[in-house]
Design a protein around this motif. Sequence first.
Motif, PDB file in Angstrom:
ATOM      1  N   ARG A 120     -21.500  24.535  -7.400  1.00  0.00           N
ATOM      2  CA  ARG A 120     -21.795  23.150  -7.797  1.00  0.00           C
ATOM      3  C   ARG A 120     -23.277  22.939  -8.101  1.00  0.00           C
ATOM      4  O   ARG A 120     -23.706  21.799  -8.262  1.00  0.00           O
ATOM      5  CB  ARG A 120     -21.388  22.191  -6.669  1.00  0.00           C
ATOM      6  N   THR A 121     -24.038  24.032  -8.143  1.00  0.00           N
ATOM      7  CA  THR A 121     -25.461  23.847  -8.456  1.00  0.00           C
ATOM      8  C   THR A 121     -25.886  24.713  -9.643  1.00  0.00           C
ATOM      9  O   THR A 121     -27.075  24.871  -9.905  1.00  0.00           O
ATOM     10  CB  THR A 121     -26.346  24.188  -7.236  1.00  0.00           C
ATOM     11  N   ASP A 122     -24.888  25.294 -10.358  1.00  0.00           N
ATOM     12  CA  ASP A 122     -25.234  26.103 -11.525  1.00  0.00           C
ATOM     13  C   ASP A 122     -25.726  25.194 -12.658  1.00  0.00           C
ATOM     14  O   ASP A 122     -25.510  23.993 -12.629  1.00  0.00           O
ATOM     15  CB  ASP A 122     -24.001  26.903 -11.978  1.00  0.00           C
ATOM     16  N   ARG A 123     -26.339  25.768 -13.674  1.00  0.00           N
ATOM     17  CA  ARG A 123     -26.874  25.027 -14.837  1.00  0.00           C
ATOM     18  C   ARG A 123     -27.601  23.757 -14.381  1.00  0.00           C
ATOM     19  O   ARG A 123     -27.256  22.627 -14.750  1.00  0.00           O
ATOM     20  CB  ARG A 123     -25.733  24.707 -15.804  1.00  0.00           C
ATOM     21  N   LEU A 124     -28.591  24.028 -13.552  1.00  0.00           N
ATOM     22  CA  LEU A 124     -29.336  22.955 -12.868  1.00  0.00           C
ATOM     23  C   LEU A 124     -29.931  21.927 -13.831  1.00  0.00           C
ATOM     24  O   LEU A 124     -29.829  20.709 -13.609  1.00  0.00           O
ATOM     25  CB  LEU A 124     -30.450  23.604 -12.043  1.00  0.00           C
ATOM     26  N   HIS A 148     -18.871  20.517 -15.082  1.00  0.00           N
ATOM     27  CA  HIS A 148     -19.567  20.369 -16.361  1.00  0.00           C
ATOM     28  C   HIS A 148     -18.676  19.795 -17.449  1.00  0.00           C
ATOM     29  O   HIS A 148     -19.161  19.320 -18.460  1.00  0.00           O
ATOM     30  CB  HIS A 148     -20.136  21.711 -16.819  1.00  0.00           C
ATOM     31  N   ARG A 149     -17.372  19.934 -17.273  1.00  0.00           N
ATOM     32  CA  ARG A 149     -16.500  19.334 -18.297  1.00  0.00           C
ATOM     33  C   ARG A 149     -15.271  18.729 -17.634  1.00  0.00           C
ATOM     34  O   ARG A 149     -14.964  19.037 -16.473  1.00  0.00           O
ATOM     35  CB  ARG A 149     -16.120  20.356 -19.366  1.00  0.00           C
ATOM     36  N   LEU A 150     -14.611  17.907 -18.426  1.00  0.00           N
ATOM     37  CA  LEU A 150     -13.443  17.176 -17.942  1.00  0.00           C
ATOM     38  C   LEU A 150     -12.328  18.143 -17.527  1.00  0.00           C
ATOM     39  O   LEU A 150     -11.989  19.058 -18.269  1.00  0.00           O
ATOM     40  CB  LEU A 150     -12.953  16.279 -19.087  1.00  0.00           C
ATOM     41  N   GLY A 151     -11.779  17.917 -16.340  1.00  0.00           N
ATOM     42  CA  GLY A 151     -10.617  18.698 -15.900  1.00  0.00           C
ATOM     43  C   GLY A 151     -10.868  20.187 -15.876  1.00  0.00           C
ATOM     44  O   GLY A 151     -10.021  20.973 -16.303  1.00  0.00           O
ATOM     45  N   ASP A 152     -12.025  20.582 -15.390  1.00  0.00           N
ATOM     46  CA  ASP A 152     -12.383  22.004 -15.365  1.00  0.00           C
ATOM     47  C   ASP A 152     -11.615  22.701 -14.226  1.00  0.00           C
ATOM     48  O   ASP A 152     -11.949  22.542 -13.061  1.00  0.00           O
ATOM     49  CB  ASP A 152     -13.903  22.101 -15.136  1.00  0.00           C
ATOM     50  N   LEU A 153     -10.580  23.453 -14.593  1.00  0.00           N
ATOM     51  CA  LEU A 153      -9.762  24.118 -13.564  1.00  0.00           C
ATOM     52  C   LEU A 153     -10.197  25.563 -13.414  1.00  0.00           C
ATOM     53  O   LEU A 153     -10.410  26.257 -14.399  1.00  0.00           O
ATOM     54  CB  LEU A 153      -8.285  24.083 -13.972  1.00  0.00           C
ATOM     55  N   LEU A 154     -10.301  25.988 -12.192  1.00  0.00           N
ATOM     56  CA  LEU A 154     -10.623  27.393 -11.957  1.00  0.00           C
ATOM     57  C   LEU A 154      -9.342  28.113 -11.545  1.00  0.00           C
ATOM     58  O   LEU A 154      -8.471  27.527 -10.898  1.00  0.00           O
ATOM     59  CB  LEU A 154     -11.666  27.520 -10.845  1.00  0.00           C
ATOM     60  N   PRO A 155      -9.217  29.384 -11.902  1.00  0.00           N
ATOM     61  CA  PRO A 155      -7.993  30.105 -11.548  1.00  0.00           C
ATOM     62  C   PRO A 155      -7.868  30.287 -10.035  1.00  0.00           C
ATOM     63  O   PRO A 155      -8.872  30.494  -9.351  1.00  0.00           O
ATOM     64  CB  PRO A 155      -8.155  31.469 -12.232  1.00  0.00           C
TER      65      PRO A 155
END
Length: 619
Positions: A42-46, A212-219
């Motif tokens: 949750r802190t990437d692409r600061l 960073h984007r809408l509905g970003d789902l991780l596997p």
Amino acid sequence: MSFAIWEQVLLLALVAGSAALFIKDLTPKIRAIRAGDSDRPRTDRLGERILRVIKEVVFQSRVVGGRPVAGTLHALVFLGFMVFAFETTDHFLEPFHLPFLATLFGGALPAFKVVLAVAAVLVSVGILGLAFRRFVMVKISPDPKSYSSGIVAMMIFLLMLTYLNGVAETPLLEKANWWVHSLLIVAFPPLILRSKHFHILMAPVDIFFRTHRLGDLLPLNLDMEAMEESEEEISLGLEKLADVPWKMRMDFLTCVECKRCTEQCPANNCDQELNPRGFILEGRKALFLEPDSAVIGNVISEVALGQCTSCGACESICPVGIEHLQVLTGAKRAQALASGVGMVASEFLETTESHGNCFAKQPSVRKKLIEELGIPIFEKGKTEYLLWLGCVWSYNPDARSSLEAFVKVLERAGVSYGVLESESCSGHHSRRQGEEMQFQTLAGENIERFKDQQVQKLISPCPHCLHTFRREYPTLDGSLSIDSIHHSELLIELMRNGSVPLDGAKANGHTVTFHDPCYLGRYEQQYDAPREIIGRTGLPFKELGRRRERSFCCGGGNAGFTFQHEEEKRVDQERKREIKESGANLLVTACPECKMMLDATVEETKDLAELVADRMKPS
Ligand code: SF4
Ligand code: SF4
């Protein structure tokens, strides 16, 4: 103004009491947030996160964008608050003869005082306007009974009033005025923790940590062996409250109860049970239940969950960074993977499992269609674009005209394209149904085909498949590097470079309207290409009331296009009503599923490709 020692002591005691109450009330909330695990970095692409906070918090872009009038009033109050942070510091240091503002601004202090006076007037206008909206215009108020909002509004107004009185040439009851101003300020911190005004503290934090984007789902990691060997219990979605990650807990506590999400929700607009604000606020209460309490039932009901079309309208409008889609997909994953009960689209999942497509058709149907339309097969190293057909264009006979039209345009433009000998469903809807296992299996099959054919460019007529290929397949296989585009994006490129000239004389009494598909618009931010294509036909165009970012779902999302909806008022009926009322007689769609859902609403319904092919100059 001079202050006696007892006044200094009293002020210190009040500030300390306020701080102690604040910490006492804040502690259980922080504890509730910390009880959750992390679901992703949750802190990437600061840099991006900081810019987002500046845009959405400092410039209030979402607050104003979602509701221009109320949002502007809110922005006035917020900006005033920022300016008054300096004044408040100065106010509390005054009894101790510490001239904070004079030290900070020096010779520019008189100018800053003017800014403060203007800000005080604007904040008063803003807060009175918001209070009027909430308590007088009760029909449009998100919650006319919110007494804490009334108290906070009155306090803010009094703060501004006492400030303006204090800086007047001859202030009324100067010392008493000073103390009233101070008491209002010290009462504020404990009050915000006991009301929805907690968002003043939490909104910037929640927005910073948002995906960073809408509905970003991780596997999900579905490695069975690893699961069996693991000593820890592996979470398969949001089954229990213990599975709720910290960001979602923060979301529940940050909600400002503005109801924007619920106003946008297509199911809620059709008087169905689903209520995005409702389940976020239920989540807030549930945080203080036993950790093994179930999410379905305590946060959201099974019925409401089944009504969600995954349109993303709720999350995309939320001004404080709440991720509704993570709750919805998490609960669906628990249904599909952990409990195995309650899914609305179980027939869709079974059919896709057995046939690799949701129409229960044999691959021979697709093969025959390809042969009949003379569509070339993709050749490794030779063909430029892979034309992805998807289930609807492959197996729904009503979609044949769209495919035929697109092929005609590609041929006219001399595009190098071809289709795969076989496709599996992209898995988009399986994933939205929580069936991560099915999604990963289908995706794995397609990824193998893409890699085997060394596909580098892909055109999809379906925004659902496009979103899945562009955003989700690379999270399963990092080596996949395909430039996936929607067919509207290729069409407009071909029209711009003159490869597809249109015959302007072919205006035939049609007035066009366009329905923005959720996954092309909100999820992929593509609003202009379809409009430019329509514009180039020269046909009269009427926009729908709900369009672009605020478009209203066709009801086909979350596999909704494959089953009979039982609700009294359906989402597609509401959208059809709006389309009819537009007065247009030709509805243009940019998604095969939307076309299925909205067909026969007005005289004609055509895919963008058909619109172009109909008006193309003969070669
Ligand atoms: S995703 Fe769409 S249908 Fe689902 S809760 Fe949000 S607004 Fe409603
Ligand atoms: S979830 Fe967001 S949009 Fe919905 S009520 Fe809460 S703050 Fe408003």
